[in-house]
Design a protein around this motif. Sequence first.
Motif: not given
Length: 189
Positions: A57-67
Amino acid sequence: GGLCCGRPLMMAGRTEQARELIAKNLEIIHASGCDTLLLSCPICYRVFQEEYRLEGIRVVHHSVYFQELIAAGKLNVRHDAEARFVWHDPCELGRGCGIYEEPRQALAAAGEVVEAGRHHAESICCGGSLGSLTLSYDQRRPMVRAALDNLTAADPAEIVTGCPLCLSTFIQQSDRPVRDIAEVLDGRC
Protein backbone atom coordinates in the motif's frame (compact mmCIF):
# COMPACT_ATOMS: atom_id res chain seq x y z
CA GLY A 1 -14.65 4.46 9.99
CA GLY A 2 -11.09 5.78 10.10
CA LEU A 3 -9.41 6.58 13.37
CA CYS A 4 -6.62 8.88 14.55
CA CYS A 5 -3.12 7.86 13.39
CA GLY A 6 -2.00 7.43 17.01
CA ARG A 7 0.53 10.24 17.32
CA PRO A 8 -1.21 12.05 20.20
CA LEU A 9 -1.28 8.80 22.18
CA MET A 10 2.40 8.19 21.42
CA MET A 11 3.34 11.70 22.54
CA ALA A 12 1.36 11.21 25.75
CA GLY A 13 3.34 8.03 26.49
CA ARG A 14 0.29 5.82 26.04
CA THR A 15 2.13 3.31 23.87
CA GLU A 16 -0.18 0.35 24.51
CA GLN A 17 -3.25 2.37 23.47
CA ALA A 18 -1.34 3.63 20.43
CA ARG A 19 -0.49 0.05 19.42
CA GLU A 20 -4.15 -0.93 19.76
CA LEU A 21 -5.20 2.02 17.63
CA ILE A 22 -2.61 1.18 14.98
CA ALA A 23 -3.82 -2.44 14.89
CA LYS A 24 -7.42 -1.27 14.42
CA ASN A 25 -6.41 1.15 11.66
CA LEU A 26 -4.41 -1.58 9.91
CA GLU A 27 -7.46 -3.82 10.01
CA ILE A 28 -9.63 -1.09 8.44
CA ILE A 29 -7.06 -0.21 5.78
CA HIS A 30 -6.35 -3.80 4.74
CA ALA A 31 -10.08 -4.66 4.69
CA SER A 32 -10.68 -1.77 2.28
CA GLY A 33 -8.59 -3.42 -0.45
CA CYS A 34 -6.89 -0.12 -1.25
CA ASP A 35 -3.48 0.15 -2.86
CA THR A 36 -2.96 3.81 -1.93
CA LEU A 37 -3.47 5.63 1.36
CA LEU A 38 -3.89 9.34 0.61
CA LEU A 39 -3.34 11.71 3.53
CA SER A 40 -3.84 15.45 3.89
CA CYS A 41 -2.08 15.71 7.26
CA PRO A 42 1.74 15.63 7.29
CA ILE A 43 1.76 14.32 10.85
CA CYS A 44 -0.45 11.39 9.89
CA TYR A 45 1.58 10.89 6.71
CA ARG A 46 4.78 10.54 8.69
CA VAL A 47 3.21 8.25 11.30
CA PHE A 48 1.69 5.99 8.64
CA GLN A 49 5.07 5.88 6.87
CA GLU A 50 7.10 5.10 9.99
CA GLU A 51 4.82 3.23 12.39
CA TYR A 52 2.55 1.14 10.17
CA ARG A 53 3.29 -2.03 8.22
CA LEU A 54 1.47 -1.31 4.98
CA GLU A 55 3.21 -3.67 2.56
CA GLY A 56 1.77 -3.23 -0.91
CA ILE A 57 0.00 0.00 0.00
CA ARG A 58 1.47 3.29 -1.10
CA VAL A 59 1.30 6.06 1.49
CA VAL A 60 1.21 9.51 -0.14
CA HIS A 61 0.62 13.09 0.96
CA HIS A 62 -2.07 14.81 -1.08
CA SER A 63 0.27 17.58 -2.31
CA VAL A 64 2.51 14.95 -3.93
CA TYR A 65 -0.50 13.15 -5.40
CA PHE A 66 -1.77 16.39 -6.96
CA GLN A 67 1.64 17.07 -8.49
CA GLU A 68 1.70 13.58 -9.99
CA LEU A 69 -1.80 14.00 -11.43
CA ILE A 70 -0.90 17.38 -12.94
CA ALA A 71 2.38 16.05 -14.41
CA ALA A 72 0.53 13.08 -15.94
CA GLY A 73 -2.10 15.36 -17.50
CA LYS A 74 -4.86 13.79 -15.39
CA LEU A 75 -5.61 17.00 -13.48
CA ASN A 76 -5.95 20.15 -15.54
CA VAL A 77 -5.42 23.31 -13.53
CA ARG A 78 -6.06 26.78 -14.97
CA HIS A 79 -3.06 29.03 -14.46
CA ASP A 80 -3.82 32.55 -13.28
CA ALA A 81 -0.89 34.84 -14.08
CA GLU A 82 -2.17 37.33 -11.48
CA ALA A 83 -2.22 34.82 -8.61
CA ARG A 84 0.73 34.99 -6.18
CA PHE A 85 1.08 32.19 -3.67
CA VAL A 86 3.62 31.38 -1.00
CA TRP A 87 3.98 27.75 0.06
CA HIS A 88 4.43 27.10 3.77
CA ASP A 89 6.61 24.02 4.35
CA PRO A 90 4.93 22.19 7.24
CA CYS A 91 7.53 20.87 9.71
CA GLU A 92 6.59 17.21 9.38
CA LEU A 93 6.21 17.29 5.60
CA GLY A 94 9.41 19.22 4.95
CA ARG A 95 12.04 18.57 7.59
CA GLY A 96 10.33 15.38 8.73
CA CYS A 97 9.77 13.72 5.35
CA GLY A 98 11.87 15.72 2.87
CA ILE A 99 8.92 16.79 0.71
CA TYR A 100 9.56 20.28 -0.64
CA GLU A 101 9.36 20.48 -4.42
CA GLU A 102 6.22 18.54 -5.31
CA PRO A 103 3.83 20.95 -3.53
CA ARG A 104 5.51 23.95 -5.17
CA GLN A 105 5.28 22.29 -8.59
CA ALA A 106 1.57 21.56 -8.11
CA LEU A 107 0.89 25.09 -6.87
CA ALA A 108 2.81 26.60 -9.80
CA ALA A 109 0.18 25.14 -12.10
CA ALA A 110 -2.32 27.58 -10.53
CA GLY A 111 -0.18 30.72 -10.40
CA GLU A 112 3.12 32.27 -9.43
CA VAL A 113 4.84 30.76 -6.39
CA VAL A 114 7.02 33.15 -4.41
CA GLU A 115 9.30 32.02 -1.62
CA ALA A 116 9.08 32.93 2.05
CA GLY A 117 12.07 34.62 3.64
CA ARG A 118 13.04 31.27 5.13
CA HIS A 119 11.81 28.16 3.36
CA HIS A 120 12.46 24.48 2.75
CA ALA A 121 14.45 23.09 5.72
CA GLU A 122 14.69 26.61 7.19
CA SER A 123 10.91 27.15 7.20
CA ILE A 124 9.48 28.54 10.43
CA CYS A 125 7.01 26.38 12.37
CA CYS A 126 3.44 27.68 12.43
CA GLY A 127 3.47 27.65 16.23
CA GLY A 128 0.49 25.34 16.50
CA SER A 129 2.34 22.04 16.57
CA LEU A 130 1.29 19.24 18.86
CA GLY A 131 4.53 19.81 20.75
CA SER A 132 3.52 23.33 21.78
CA LEU A 133 -0.07 22.65 22.83
CA THR A 134 0.94 23.09 26.47
CA LEU A 135 1.59 26.76 25.67
CA SER A 136 -1.32 29.15 25.91
CA TYR A 137 -2.66 30.96 22.87
CA ASP A 138 -0.94 34.14 24.03
CA GLN A 139 2.38 32.32 24.46
CA ARG A 140 2.13 30.91 20.92
CA ARG A 141 1.11 34.23 19.35
CA PRO A 142 4.73 35.49 18.80
CA MET A 143 5.64 32.18 17.13
CA VAL A 144 2.66 32.41 14.79
CA ARG A 145 3.39 36.07 14.05
CA ALA A 146 7.05 35.29 13.22
CA ALA A 147 5.99 32.54 10.84
CA LEU A 148 3.43 34.79 9.12
CA ASP A 149 5.90 37.66 8.80
CA ASN A 150 8.33 35.23 7.19
CA LEU A 151 5.69 33.90 4.79
CA THR A 152 4.59 37.35 3.66
CA ALA A 153 8.11 38.69 2.96
CA ALA A 154 7.48 38.54 -0.82
CA ASP A 155 3.93 39.93 -0.46
CA PRO A 156 1.94 36.93 -1.75
CA ALA A 157 -1.81 37.28 -2.18
CA GLU A 158 -2.40 33.94 -0.46
CA ILE A 159 -0.62 31.61 1.93
CA VAL A 160 -0.92 27.95 1.01
CA THR A 161 -0.05 24.94 3.11
CA GLY A 162 -0.59 21.21 3.16
CA CYS A 163 -1.25 20.80 6.89
CA PRO A 164 -4.62 21.24 8.62
CA LEU A 165 -2.92 22.26 11.88
CA CYS A 166 -0.87 24.97 10.14
CA LEU A 167 -3.97 26.10 8.25
CA SER A 168 -6.07 26.56 11.38
CA THR A 169 -3.18 28.24 13.22
CA PHE A 170 -2.45 30.75 10.46
CA ILE A 171 -6.08 31.60 9.72
CA GLN A 172 -6.46 33.02 13.23
CA GLN A 173 -3.85 35.75 12.70
CA SER A 174 -3.27 36.16 8.97
CA ASP A 175 -4.05 39.40 7.16
CA ARG A 176 -4.60 37.50 3.90
CA PRO A 177 -6.28 34.26 2.83
CA VAL A 178 -4.74 30.99 4.02
CA ARG A 179 -5.82 27.85 2.19
CA ASP A 180 -4.93 24.22 1.80
CA ILE A 181 -3.35 23.30 -1.53
CA ALA A 182 -6.41 21.14 -2.30
CA GLU A 183 -8.66 24.21 -2.04
CA VAL A 184 -6.47 26.25 -4.38
CA LEU A 185 -6.26 23.53 -7.02
CA ASP A 186 -9.96 22.66 -6.74
CA GLY A 187 -10.85 26.29 -7.44
CA ARG A 188 -8.91 26.19 -10.70
CA CYS A 189 -9.96 22.84 -12.16
